[in-house]
Write a protein that holds these residues in place. Structure first.
Motif, PDB file in Angstrom:
ATOM      1  N   ALA A   1     -24.574   0.096   8.241  1.00 48.88           N
ATOM      2  CA  ALA A   1     -23.818   0.978   9.140  1.00 48.88           C
ATOM      3  C   ALA A   1     -22.380   0.521   9.277  1.00 48.88           C
ATOM      4  O   ALA A   1     -21.460   1.322   9.355  1.00 48.88           O
ATOM      5  N   ALA A   2     -22.164  -0.808   9.302  1.00 46.53           N
ATOM      6  CA  ALA A   2     -20.796  -1.323   9.426  1.00 46.53           C
ATOM      7  C   ALA A   2     -19.974  -0.984   8.202  1.00 46.53           C
ATOM      8  O   ALA A   2     -18.803  -0.615   8.296  1.00 46.53           O
ATOM      9  N   VAL A   3     -20.601  -1.110   7.014  1.00 46.96           N
ATOM     10  CA  VAL A   3     -19.893  -0.780   5.787  1.00 46.96           C
ATOM     11  C   VAL A   3     -19.553   0.699   5.756  1.00 46.96           C
ATOM     12  O   VAL A   3     -18.444   1.106   5.397  1.00 46.96           O
ATOM     13  N   GLU A   4     -20.531   1.533   6.171  1.00 50.98           N
ATOM     14  CA  GLU A   4     -20.295   2.974   6.160  1.00 50.98           C
ATOM     15  C   GLU A   4     -19.185   3.353   7.131  1.00 50.98           C
ATOM     16  O   GLU A   4     -18.338   4.192   6.829  1.00 50.98           O
ATOM     17  N   GLU A   5     -19.160   2.676   8.300  1.00 50.52           N
ATOM     18  CA  GLU A   5     -18.128   2.977   9.286  1.00 50.52           C
ATOM     19  C   GLU A   5     -16.755   2.586   8.754  1.00 50.52           C
ATOM     20  O   GLU A   5     -15.764   3.268   8.981  1.00 50.52           O
ATOM     21  N   GLU A   6     -16.690   1.462   8.004  1.00 54.85           N
ATOM     22  CA  GLU A   6     -15.411   1.019   7.474  1.00 54.85           C
ATOM     23  C   GLU A   6     -14.859   2.006   6.458  1.00 54.85           C
ATOM     24  O   GLU A   6     -13.655   2.194   6.349  1.00 54.85           O
ATOM     25  N   GLU A   7     -15.743   2.641   5.703  1.00 59.91           N
ATOM     26  CA  GLU A   7     -15.296   3.547   4.654  1.00 59.91           C
ATOM     27  C   GLU A   7     -14.954   4.936   5.196  1.00 59.91           C
ATOM     28  O   GLU A   7     -14.371   5.738   4.485  1.00 59.91           O
ATOM     29  N   ALA A   8     -15.329   5.240   6.435  1.00 62.47           N
ATOM     30  CA  ALA A   8     -15.088   6.572   6.990  1.00 62.47           C
ATOM     31  C   ALA A   8     -13.653   6.685   7.471  1.00 62.47           C
ATOM     32  O   ALA A   8     -13.334   6.349   8.601  1.00 62.47           O
ATOM     33  N   VAL A   9     -12.776   7.119   6.580  1.00 62.80           N
ATOM     34  CA  VAL A   9     -11.363   7.290   6.917  1.00 62.80           C
ATOM     35  C   VAL A   9     -11.135   8.750   7.290  1.00 62.80           C
ATOM     36  O   VAL A   9     -11.537   9.647   6.550  1.00 62.80           O
ATOM     37  N   PRO A  10     -10.511   9.026   8.433  1.00 56.88           N
ATOM     38  CA  PRO A  10     -10.235  10.426   8.790  1.00 56.88           C
ATOM     39  C   PRO A  10      -9.448  11.128   7.692  1.00 56.88           C
ATOM     40  O   PRO A  10      -8.460  10.593   7.174  1.00 56.88           O
TER      41      PRO A  10
END
Length: 545
Positions: free
Chosen positions: A41-50
């Motif tokens: 989840a942390a990796v996915e959150e890091e990759e989620a760029v607006p």
């Protein structure tokens, strides 16, 4: 051999990790190694760029976002590379388009980076920007451009090594070099062989005001200098054009942002209003960064009422230029102008100027959406238009903005959610002797009926057919509001000749039209052009302060 005409291409949207653009271009990306302790989840959150933070050309977070007159935002270096390579990205009409710094988006990117633990992106190098543009081009086009550039580089190197051409190549300036500040804000540099006395003439007052504002230790000296500038801008059109320079505009920005003396801020905003009287100054003032200080004057509770009124007048004057409208909206002028127009606590002249500024800003499609999305804006505008306690002029301005907002699908939905159909029907039913309000009420109903099946049910429930029939019967043939009332009635009955209108086809003006985002109908277009001319002349940016 002359350069070919700039070509356009479509950019497929893609996201990439928002690492520093310069490092991205200089070395290949290394594989990421996540520690076992880090969750998926942390990796996915890091990759989620607006998505709005990413430049469509560069594919990375923007370090220096700039907005085009069309409303599109890109990385500045990428647009400079597009101009150099003679290619136009979507939203760019020509290589000379104004590039307005998108300070709001830049601040939002910085806040997001700090919150998510990212490094704030650095501007890409000129070479990295060129490579990004070439990657975005179709492969065959990119190949031909690379070949042409290689041939030019080879020719340049051979001519440079020749003693006969050494003199000519020594003065060559690369198109990727930084543009001088004067040229960036629209002041053309002096060319050889021109009359330098005419082009470089400096108004003596400029040095005085700039010196006092930048260096004076006593506030009283600044107050006197700005008061003298205000008087000078009232003298003549030639004087106003001569005083609208980058140095003078920078001095006025400083006064508006840091000067605590009330009279200095009043005189500075009045001077800007006077400078906007000249068409040649309008784009220059926006490019020089004068809009954010004006917005701050409107927002600040400590601003004198007169300064707030002049700030609204200056934004109205700047919004008369079509190329400024998207930039002014992006720089945050819409919310404080809405507050000024819809709040009865403010003086009538300030509300009038705010309404005229909003009307012209809402001719741009990007600002129509901003008003529709701003919390409470549709209801506030309808409340002003419906209030019998308000002056007719203020009610008319609110209806004018409503008509523009109804030109976009999002605006029509927001207005109908706010009860616009019932509110406008009530105005038509109760203010039967006010032809000025009738015109804009019918225009608003006509605008909401276009492309909306939902409108029919709301209009029938509100009893709009009775009010519209009154307009259609009382007005003489050829009157614009009569034609709009008849067409709206047909839309309510869902007659066959309005089937195309109900699908929303041909709803908005094209990019080249003078009032982008307005409704395409010969009758309504002529009506709105006439009202714009009357509004600009009666409330217009013609008085000197």
């Amino acid at each position: 051999m002359g350069a070919g005409r700039p070509r356009r291409w479509k950019l497929p949207f893609h996201r990439s990790a928002p690492s520093s653009p310069s490092s991205k271009s200089s070395s290949p990306p290394e594989p990421e190694h996540h520690s076992p302790a880090r969750s998926a989840a942390a990796v996915e959150e890091e990759e989620a760029v607006p998505a709005e933070f990413v430049c469509l050309i560069l594919g990375a977070l923007m370090a220096d976002p700039v907005i085009l007159p069309s409303g599109q935002t890109y990385e500045r270096a990428c647009l400079q590379a597009c101009a150099e390579l003679a290619f136009l990205p979507p939203g760019m009409a020509s290589a000379s388009d104004a590039m307005i710094p998108n300070a709001a988006l830049k601040a939002a990117i910085g806040t997001w980076c700090a919150r998510s633990g990212r490094v704030v992106p650095a501007p890409p190098s000129a070479e990295a920007a060129r490579e990004a543009v070439l990657r975005a081009m179709p492969p065959d086009v990119a190949k031909s451009v690379r070949t042409r550039r290689a041939a030019l580089a080879s020719s340049s190197n051979s001519s440079y090594s020749s003693p006969a051409s050494a003199g000519s190549t020594s003065s060559y300036t690369s198109s990727s070099e930084i543009i001088p500040a004067d040229e960036e804000v629209g002041v053309k540099p002096v060319k050889e062989g021109t009359n330098k006395e005419v082009e470089t003439a400096v108004d003596p007052l400029e040095d005085v005001v700039v010196a006092k504002v930048m260096d004076a230790e006593e506030e009283e000296e600044v107050v006197l200098a700005v008061a003298g500038l205000r008087e000078a801008t009232r003298e003549s059109a030639e004087r106003r054009r001569a005083l609208c320079t980058p140095r003078m505009l920078a001095a006025l920005r400083r006064v508006l942002l840091i000067q605590r003396h009330a009279s200095a801020r009043v005189d500075a905003t009045a001077a800007l209003v006077n400078l906007t009287l000249e068409p040649a100054n309008k784009v220059r003032i926006v490019r020089a960064g004068a809009v954010p200080p004006l917005v701050e004057v409107l927002r600040s509770s400590t601003s004198p009422p007169e300064a707030r009124e002049h700030a609204a007048g200056a934004l109205f004057g700047l919004a008369l230029n079509e190329d400024n409208r998207a930039a002014i909206g992006v720089l945050g002028a819409v919310p404080p102008l809405l507050d000024l127009l819809t709040s009865p606590a403010h003086p009538a002249p300030a509300r009038r100027d705010a309404g005229m500024a909003l009307y012209h800003l809402s001719l741009a499609a990007v600002n129509q959406s901003k008003i529709a999305r701003f919390p409470g804006a549709p209801k506030a505008l309808l409340a002003v238009a419906s209030s019998a306690a308000e002056r007719t002029q203020i009610r008319r301005l609110a209806l004018m903005v409503v008509c523009n907002v109804a030109a976009c699908t999002e605006g029509r939905a927001a207005l109908m959610d706010a009860g616009a159909v019932a509110a406008v029907t009530a105005i038509l039913s109760h203010d039967t002797r006010n032809a000025e309000l009738d015109e804009w009420c019918v225009a608003a109903m006509y605008a909401m009926s276009r492309g909306s099946l939902r409108f029919r049910g709301l209009a029938r429930a509100a009893g709009a057919d009775k009010a519209l029939r009154r307009i259609a019967e009382e007005c003489a043939p050829g009157v614009v509001r009569r034609d709009m009332a008849r067409k709206t009635l047909r839309a309510m009955r869902n007659e066959a000749d309005d089937a195309a209108d109900l699908t929303g086809s041909s709803l908005e003006c094209g990019d080249g039209d003078d009032c982008a985002g307005s409704i395409v109908s010969d009758g309504l277009m002529s009506f709105r052009r006439r009202q714009r001319e009357l509004g600009s002349s009666s409330c217009g940016n013609t008085a000197e302060f």
